[in-house]
Motif scaffolding. Structure first.
Motif, PDB file in Angstrom:
ATOM      1  N   CYS A 129      43.456 -27.755  19.357  1.00  0.00           N
ATOM      2  CA  CYS A 129      42.194 -27.819  18.597  1.00  0.00           C
ATOM      3  C   CYS A 129      41.268 -28.928  19.090  1.00  0.00           C
ATOM      4  CB  CYS A 129      42.510 -28.046  17.124  1.00  0.00           C
ATOM      5  SG  CYS A 129      41.047 -28.243  16.103  1.00  0.00           S
ATOM      6  N   ILE A 130      39.993 -28.578  19.272  1.00  0.00           N
ATOM      7  CA  ILE A 130      39.005 -29.582  19.670  1.00  0.00           C
ATOM      8  C   ILE A 130      38.070 -29.926  18.502  1.00  0.00           C
ATOM      9  CG2 ILE A 130      39.115 -29.098  22.153  1.00  0.00           C
ATOM     10  CD1 ILE A 130      36.594 -27.354  21.830  1.00  0.00           C
ATOM     11  N   ARG A 131      38.492 -29.543  17.276  1.00  0.00           N
ATOM     12  CA  ARG A 131      37.772 -29.922  16.047  1.00  0.00           C
ATOM     13  C   ARG A 131      36.302 -29.497  16.076  1.00  0.00           C
ATOM     14  NH1 ARG A 131      42.554 -30.932  15.480  1.00  0.00           N
ATOM     15  NH2 ARG A 131      43.487 -33.008  15.221  1.00  0.00           N
ATOM     16  N   CYS A 132      36.068 -28.284  16.538  1.00  0.00           N
ATOM     17  CA  CYS A 132      34.680 -27.826  16.610  1.00  0.00           C
ATOM     18  C   CYS A 132      34.189 -27.345  15.259  1.00  0.00           C
ATOM     19  CB  CYS A 132      34.552 -26.710  17.638  1.00  0.00           C
ATOM     20  SG  CYS A 132      35.302 -25.163  17.110  1.00  0.00           S
ATOM     21  N   SER A 133      35.126 -26.902  14.418  1.00  0.00           N
ATOM     22  CA  SER A 133      34.861 -26.374  13.077  1.00  0.00           C
ATOM     23  C   SER A 133      34.298 -24.950  13.052  1.00  0.00           C
ATOM     24  CB  SER A 133      33.983 -27.312  12.232  1.00  0.00           C
ATOM     25  OG  SER A 133      32.668 -27.328  12.680  1.00  0.00           O
ATOM     26  N   CYS A 178      35.988 -22.335  13.157  1.00  0.00           N
ATOM     27  CA  CYS A 178      36.860 -21.521  12.286  1.00  0.00           C
ATOM     28  C   CYS A 178      36.522 -21.734  10.816  1.00  0.00           C
ATOM     29  CB  CYS A 178      38.331 -21.816  12.573  1.00  0.00           C
ATOM     30  SG  CYS A 178      38.846 -23.528  12.345  1.00  0.00           S
ATOM     31  N   ILE A 219      41.964 -24.259  10.324  1.00  0.00           N
ATOM     32  CA  ILE A 219      42.746 -25.196  11.136  1.00  0.00           C
ATOM     33  C   ILE A 219      43.538 -26.131  10.223  1.00  0.00           C
ATOM     34  CG2 ILE A 219      40.742 -26.755  11.465  1.00  0.00           C
ATOM     35  CD1 ILE A 219      43.768 -26.276  13.847  1.00  0.00           C
ATOM     36  N   CYS A 232      37.587 -19.115  17.801  1.00  0.00           N
ATOM     37  CA  CYS A 232      38.170 -20.377  18.278  1.00  0.00           C
ATOM     38  C   CYS A 232      37.990 -20.517  19.792  1.00  0.00           C
ATOM     39  CB  CYS A 232      39.653 -20.473  17.921  1.00  0.00           C
ATOM     40  SG  CYS A 232      40.410 -21.981  18.579  1.00  0.00           S
ATOM     41  N   PRO A 233      37.342 -21.608  20.240  1.00  0.00           N
ATOM     42  CA  PRO A 233      37.042 -21.761  21.661  1.00  0.00           C
ATOM     43  C   PRO A 233      38.273 -22.023  22.519  1.00  0.00           C
ATOM     44  CG  PRO A 233      36.411 -23.741  20.475  1.00  0.00           C
ATOM     45  CD  PRO A 233      36.799 -22.722  19.442  1.00  0.00           C
ATOM     46  N   VAL A 234      39.397 -22.366  21.879  1.00  0.00           N
ATOM     47  CA  VAL A 234      40.628 -22.529  22.654  1.00  0.00           C
ATOM     48  C   VAL A 234      41.679 -21.509  22.225  1.00  0.00           C
ATOM     49  CG1 VAL A 234      40.335 -24.916  23.402  1.00  0.00           C
ATOM     50  CG2 VAL A 234      41.217 -24.448  21.125  1.00  0.00           C
ATOM     51  N   ILE A 266      43.194 -20.429  19.531  1.00  0.00           N
ATOM     52  CA  ILE A 266      44.371 -20.680  18.687  1.00  0.00           C
ATOM     53  C   ILE A 266      44.541 -19.477  17.769  1.00  0.00           C
ATOM     54  CG2 ILE A 266      45.380 -22.184  16.916  1.00  0.00           C
ATOM     55  CD1 ILE A 266      43.623 -24.457  18.081  1.00  0.00           C
ATOM     56  N   ILE A 270      45.382 -18.540  14.841  1.00  0.00           N
ATOM     57  CA  ILE A 270      45.631 -19.149  13.530  1.00  0.00           C
ATOM     58  C   ILE A 270      46.431 -18.217  12.613  1.00  0.00           C
ATOM     59  CG2 ILE A 270      44.502 -20.080  11.448  1.00  0.00           C
ATOM     60  CD1 ILE A 270      42.395 -21.329  13.315  1.00  0.00           C
TER      61      ILE A 270
END
Ligand code: SF4
Lengths: 243, 463, 189
Positions: free
Chosen positions: B312-316, B318, B341, B374-376, B378, B380
């Motif tokens: 997670c890169i904490r982009c928010s 999601c 997340i 999600c840009p990476v 994940i 979820i």
């Protein structure tokens, strides 16, 4: 083509009309439909609620019952997604179970996939003179990536006026046991979904999953909206003669 | 900030029930999340290679996590070579001890802070306060939360639950020296914050930050922000202390080319955020300390399914797309990490021994919208389902599920159960009892048909 | 065991036996810069303008006059190496700053300072309320990968995309918080 109908436990118990519609539709299109009597449930409720052991047992049962068919057709995007997307994660890689899943899972189709990808037909000869809006359920949309297959089929139904549903891609709030575990949020999502449906002025809400329709339909009915819900199979099975 | 998430009572269904009935909150959240969703979709749609960037982002993070020991050592060497000091913290208490010690050594009693999830997670501000050190949050939303004695409710926009008029009231009430004529016009509110913090920036000798990325190869730290408070904190004070989770690593300088495209577009829905600062070691005469934080991350790393949460890169993104978050709000999750997340990260970091934490894996309809944005990449829903299998289950539910499993295990049992239901169909009440009343509170029950599909088939087809 | 050793040991235990992955880099990178391709100046100017920064595209010979016009009567900091006489020295009372840059990104409308000659210290480009940045056309690259390739990680870097802004109030962008509230860019062609 020897096609097995996987009715799903929800349809079997609560929506036999959907099953009958699938049978008549597939026969009309020349398929030899079989209903393996030993079938029960795909196990999604158990797995997704955290009861993996029971779910795995049901998955094993499924792979045994449906081994050997050319195609397995399910009138449920959610259950088809369970088998195709989640089953492979349940078995240990290299195990017998994994092999059985790899053998059966790719031949499991949601109804609209089967019609368009296997039978290669977008016009099933249906007639349904009503104003209809379509809700793409989450597992159909993001699990199976059905895309516009269901609406392509609906557009070819004579007499049917298809109206777009605003915010169609948003979850209705059913989510299996989510609906009873988180009732407040589920109901709020359902209320927003019914509002969008009302905005379309449709008489009928159509989807490829009766479980979501159970939730949305229950909400529509409680709110006395007069909008009815119908499974895709039932609309596609309607003909002029039958009307 | 006196408010603390740890040990928060309740559970997600209860917390969210309150939020669902708060019409102001519902309105604020709906408006904000729908605005950002639209922006994200349009700037993501601009890039023809978004899926390739996403695949690269996922793989870079997977590779980093697989080789995390090697890259941490490399980072440490590079930061040290560039004049910085690296500290290691096993848990929150250790990190807080290190930071407090570093601040005390400067003789200062005030620090300015750049918004950082890691320092919120370890509740650094409280730890500093206990040692007589006041931490001033400088990000506008953090300031709103801090002044209002409130909890953050979003990763990127911690005050997303507040609208402009509520923010105005908080400022009028709590901001020293604010003009009584302050309007609720957003530029006026931003200006009030600017004036309030200006002096503090120019005066402060110590700053505390997090980081979005750390590059192992070069020792470079990267902070993305919008307002310039980050630049103020990173640049002006004599001492800079950065507290960063060990999973924030990237192997090489070049990897930034992927993440500087993924993060801004996913996060604020901009092609690029206004300011990004990168620094390597001690710069322009500053004293620089890096505190590497584990605090449960290595436990998450040990879980084959759950470890993907560390990408997670904490982009928010999601949170912004989540229909549950939109209606429940961030506070219902009882953690600095709300939304999808949070539902997978909090139970992994804190365990599931509290009622609240055990309810988090169920705080999702599994609609999959989070995974899609999600840009990476994940997955979820996959992690949620996995956590549900590990969560404690209520005895009654377990018994019910056992019975259902037993019935489903044999089609003859299922048929008998269906026939029994059919016989009772006229007796089904409009309102169901027990846990099923949750269904009939807002929805009608379907009519049970006269005959199940399998009985119909048996009668008509097998005959 | 020290915290360092313990964390590293935990990491090793956690990932033991896990498979490594290849990194697919199928995204766009290595695109030619302005000079080799047409249109990057226009794209850069358009994208900077989208952030509500002011953009001027000016032939190289006219840049000094344009700088004069932009600065007007402002007391501006002129960093060492910028090549212009008569700057203001006091950071606290300066109205603005004028700088060059290290690289500029067309696709995102970003300028990057590496704080080398002509670019000032980090504080000099932050504290004053007005920032005028002169970008040479040959400094404009297509996208982020091309910019990263040109930059030196050993230097402190500041990436600037429009004026200071916040989206913290109802997720609406408002320009002007702590950094310069006005960003003006001269593209020298
Ligand atoms: S899980 Fe993915 S979408 Fe959510 S905050 Fe982290 S990176 Fe962003």
């Amino acid at each position: 083509m020897r096609v097995a109908l996987f009715i799903t436990c929800v349809n079997d118990t609560l929506f036999p009309g959907t099953g009958k519609a699938v049978v008549s539709l597939l026969r009309r299109l020349g398929c030899d439909v079989d209903f393996p009597a030993a079938q029960t449930c795909c196990g999604q409720m158990h797995v997704n609620t955290g009861y993996r052991e029971e779910g795995v047992r049901l998955a094993r049962h499924f792979t045994e019952v449906f081994a050997g068919y050319d195609a397995v057709v399910a009138p449920s995007g959610s259950c088809a997604a369970m088998v195709r997307e989640q089953y492979p994660k349940l078995a240990r890689p290299g195990s017998k179970g994994a092999a059985a899943i790899a053998e059966v899972a790719p031949r499991v189709y949601e109804l609209s996939e089967f019609l368009i990808d296997v039978l290669k037909t977008e016009d099933v000869g249906a007639y349904f003179p009503h104003r209809v809006t379509y809700h793409p359920t989450c597992h159909s949309l993001r699990g199976l990536h059905l895309g516009d297959r269901p609406t392509r089929l609906l557009r070819n139904v004579r007499g049917l006026e298809l109206v777009p549903l605003p915010g169609a891609e948003e979850c209705c709030g059913f989510g299996g046991t989510f609906a009873v575990k988180n009732p407040a949020v589920s109901a709020a999502m359902g209320a927003d979904k019914t509002r969008s449906i009302m905005d379309t002025g449709a008489e009928v809400l159509c989807a490829a999953d009766n479980s979501c329709l159970l939730h949305i339909g229950g909400t529509l009915s409680r709110q006395k909206t007069g909008v009815r819900t119908m499974h895709l199979a039932e609309i596609l099975a309607s003909t002029e003669e039958a009307q | 900030m006196s408010a603390t998430f740890l040990g928060m009572p309740g559970n997600f269904p209860e917390n969210s029930r309150k939020a669902v009935h708060d019409s102001q909150l519902r309105f604020n959240l709906r408006k904000a999340t729908h605005t950002i969703r639209g922006k994200r979709a349009s700037v993501v749609g601009e890039l023809p290679d978004w899926q390739e960037l996403r695949a690269a982002g996922k793989a870079i993070k997977e590779h980093t996590l697989r080789n995390l020991d090697r890259y941490l050592i490399r980072l440490e060497a590079a930061v040290t070579a560039a004049g910085g000091t690296v500290h290691w913290a096993r848990d929150a208490a250790e990190a807080n001890r290190i930071v407090t010690g570093l601040v005390k050594a400067t003789g200062e009693t005030e620090v300015v802070k750049v918004k950082s999830m890691a320092t919120q997670e370890i509740e650094l501000n409280q730890a500093l306060a206990e040692q007589g050190i006041t931490a001033y949050e400088t990000d506008l939303a953090e300031l709103i939360v801090q002044l209002g004695d409130d909890f953050p409710s979003h990763i990127l926009v911690p005050a997303i639950h507040r609208n402009r008029s509520e923010i105005r009231e908080i400022f009028l009430d709590r901001m020293p020296g604010v003009s009584p004529d302050l309007t609720d016009d957003p530029p006026a509110l931003a200006e009030a914050a600017r004036l309030h913090l200006r002096e503090r920036f120019l005066r402060s000798k110590v700053a505390i930050s997090g980081a979005n990325f750390m590059v192992a190869e070069t020792g470079t730290l990267v902070v993305l922000e919008s307002e310039g408070n980050g630049r103020m904190c990173l640049t002006l004070p004599e001492t800079l202390i950065s507290v960063v989770g060990i999973e924030k690593l990237l192997p090489s300088w070049r990897d930034l080319e992927v993440f500087l495209q993924l993060l801004p577009r996913s996060s604020t829905g901009e092609r690029m955020n206004p300011y990004t600062s990168m620094w390597t070691g001690a710069v322009e005469g500053q004293d620089f300390h890096l505190v590497l934080l584990d605090n449960g991350r290595t436990d998450v790393l040990a879980d084959e399914v759950g470890r993907q949460a560390l990408r997670c890169i904490r982009c928010s993104a999601c949170l912004n797309v989540c229909p549950v978050y939109e209606r429940a709000g961030g506070h219902a999750y009882g953690s600095v990490y709300p939304g999808p997340i949070g539902a997978i990260l909090t139970p992994q970091l804190r365990g599931m021994s509290s009622e609240l934490d055990a309810s988090l894996p169920y705080a999702s309809s599994l609609c999959g919208a989070c995974y899609e944005v999600c840009p990476v990449a994940i997955d979820i829903p996959e992690v949620l389902v996995d956590l549900r299998a590990k969560a404690p289950h209520a005895a009654a539910e377990r018994a019910g599920m056992k019975v259902a499993g037993w019935i489903f295990n044999d089609h003859r049992r299922l048929a008998r159960a269906q026939r029994a239901a059919t016989r009772l169909r006229k007796l089904v009440p409009k309102r169901l009892p027990g846990p099923l009343s949750a269904w009939t509170d807002t929805r009608d029950v379907p009519e049970i048909p006269e005959e199940s599909f399998r009985d119909w088939w048996e009668r008509n087809e097998r005959a | 065991m020290s915290a360092r050793e313990e964390i590293l040991a935990r990491v090793r235990r956690a990932v033991a036996g896990a498979e490594d992955v290849e990194i697919p880099r199928g995204y766009r990178a290595g695109r030619p810069a302005e000079g080799a391709v047409e249109g990057l100046v226009e794209l850069f100017a358009e994208r900077v303008d989208d952030y509500r920064a002011v953009v001027h595209v000016v032939p190289a010979a006219e840049v000094p006059a344009k700088i004069d016009a932009c600065l007007g009567g402002r007391r501006v900091i002129v960093p060492d190496g910028f090549g212009r006489a008569g700057g203001w020295d006091d950071l606290d009372t300066a109205d603005g700053v004028v700088t060059t840059c290290a690289v500029a990104i067309a696709e995102t409308g970003t300028i990057v300072l590496d704080h080398g000659p002509g670019q000032g210290t980090r504080a000099q480009t932050l504290v004053p309320d007005y920032h005028l940045c002169v970008v040479r056309a040959d400094q404009i690259v297509a996208g982020v990968p091309e910019a990263v390739a040109r930059l030196d990680p050993a230097r402190p870097l500041t990436w600037i995309s429009g004026p200071s802004a916040t989206s913290d109030i109802e997720l609406n962008r408002v320009e002007g918080v702590h950094g310069p509230r006005t960003l003006e860019v001269i593209i020298s062609t």
